[in-house]
Design a protein around this motif. Structure first.
Motif, PDB file in Angstrom:
ATOM      1  N   ASN A   1      60.843  19.555  55.392  1.00  0.00           N
ATOM      2  CA  ASN A   1      62.298  19.662  55.234  1.00  0.00           C
ATOM      3  C   ASN A   1      62.932  19.701  56.622  1.00  0.00           C
ATOM      4  O   ASN A   1      62.747  20.667  57.368  1.00  0.00           O
ATOM      5  CB  ASN A   1      62.645  20.930  54.456  1.00  0.00           C
TER       6      ASN A   1
ATOM      7  N   HIS B   1      65.804  19.972  59.413  1.00  0.00           N
ATOM      8  CA  HIS B   1      67.111  20.610  59.626  1.00  0.00           C
ATOM      9  C   HIS B   1      67.519  20.391  61.068  1.00  0.00           C
ATOM     10  O   HIS B   1      66.690  20.519  61.979  1.00  0.00           O
ATOM     11  CB  HIS B   1      67.033  22.105  59.302  1.00  0.00           C
TER      12      HIS B   1
ATOM     13  N   ASN C   1      70.085  21.627  63.905  1.00  0.00           N
ATOM     14  CA  ASN C   1      71.095  22.589  64.331  1.00  0.00           C
ATOM     15  C   ASN C   1      71.052  22.632  65.858  1.00  0.00           C
ATOM     16  O   ASN C   1      70.543  23.561  66.456  1.00  0.00           O
ATOM     17  CB  ASN C   1      70.775  23.966  63.724  1.00  0.00           C
TER      18      ASN C   1
ATOM     19  N   LYS D   1      66.892  25.272  51.470  1.00  0.00           N
ATOM     20  CA  LYS D   1      66.412  24.700  52.733  1.00  0.00           C
ATOM     21  C   LYS D   1      64.933  24.325  52.652  1.00  0.00           C
ATOM     22  O   LYS D   1      64.417  23.602  53.490  1.00  0.00           O
ATOM     23  CB  LYS D   1      66.665  25.678  53.882  1.00  0.00           C
TER      24      LYS D   1
END
Ligand code: SF4
Ligand code: SF4
Ligand code: SF4
Length: 279
Positions: A62, A64, A66, A223
């Motif tokens: 997964n 992500h 940021n 998430k």
């Protein structure tokens, strides 16, 4: 020791320890003699792109972003739900709950499909909140994680744990009594919270009446590509009582088809990749 005689077994996945080495994925294939599949690189380390009749577990990457890229890894396989939508919807009774007593007095509870009874309707695929089962035309059946019952029931030296657990060098996977694993998971979450991981949580304790896979997560379930509140649609729970008075597989199948179509329309999920692998 928290669990005693009659304890139910489970697998704990501590996602914070998982390095995505995928030794578990390979061990699962090896033990169950499932061949590798030819797949396409979709721009991710995640491979194969879905579960199938020859892939009973896989690691999800997964992604992500940021400020910088990070991954959260999820071990994806059948959760062996207590409230299992696949069992509720199965018109032929092929998919059902099973319970086995192990030599040490503990119990394995799992969900399994009898290929001899499976009619290939694929309704189980449509309603599973974790996108797990799928009918395979060649193998004529639906296949999923077995909780390695063949290994753990024989308790052969060195084979008393599921293959995936045995293969996990970083210690992200543990097999044991469910209560003890829950205790460990909650302890780990407490430590993570103290260390400032505010979203740390246990997953699988109460979802769908309790899953046989428990997870330590460092962030919200979404998430990790896990549904926050997975549920069995009310229509699926009701359908057997609606169909029963009419009797016969045809009538049962008709009501099931109506229910499943409703669920599919509501969820509108794409299952093309899985279809490709399961042909
Ligand atoms: S073997 Fe363990 S560390 Fe490696 S991918 Fe599987 S769960 Fe993660
Ligand atoms: S995860 Fe899906 S296939 Fe497995 S028991 Fe639950 S509903 Fe059935
Ligand atoms: S318990 Fe066995 S069948 Fe299930 S994912 Fe692990 S190795 Fe595969």
């Amino acid at each position: 020791m928290i669990d005693g005689h009659g304890t139910e077994k489970a697998i704990l996945v501590d996602s914070t320890r998982c390095t995505a080495c995928r030794a578990c994925q390979i061990a699962c294939k090896q033990w169950n003699q499932n061949p590798a599949e030819r797949t396409t690189n979709l721009g991710s380390y995640e491979n194969p792109p879905s579960l199938g009749s020859n892939t009973w577990m896989r690691i999800l990457f997964n992604e992500h972003f940021n400020g910088q890229m990070s991954w959260l890894f999820t071990k994806h396989q059948c959760m062996h739900c207590t409230d299992a939508a696949c069992v509720e919807v199965c018109p032929s009774g092929a998919t059902k709950h099973e319970k086995f007593n192990l030599a040490d007095g503990s119990i394995i509870k799992r969900v399994a499909t009898d290929p001899k009874k499976c009619i290939g309707c694929n309704y189980c695929r449509a309603v599973c909140p974790f996108d797990v089962p799928g009918y395979n035309q060649k193998k004529k059946g639906v296949y999923r994680c077995t909780l390695c019952l063949d290994r753990v029931s024989n308790a052969m030296d060195g084979y008393d744990t599921p293959a995936c657990v045995k293969a996990c060098a970083p210690g992200a996977l543990l097999f044991g009594g469910r209560q003890e694993l829950l205790y460990r998971a909650e302890l780990k979450v407490e430590q993570l919270k103290k260390a400032g991981v505010a979203e740390a949580q246990v997953y699988g304790k109460d979802q769908l009446g309790g899953l046989r896979y428990l997870y330590v997560l460092s962030a919200s379930p979404e998430k990790y590509a896990l549904p926050v509140n997975p549920s069995v649609p009310a229509s699926v729970k009701l359908w057997k009582s609606m169909a029963r008075p009419y009797g016969g597989l045809a009538a049962v199948g008709l009501v099931a088809a109506m229910v499943v179509n409703g669920v599919i329309n509501a969820r509108n999920r794409g299952l093309e990749e899985k279809n490709k692998l399961d042909k």
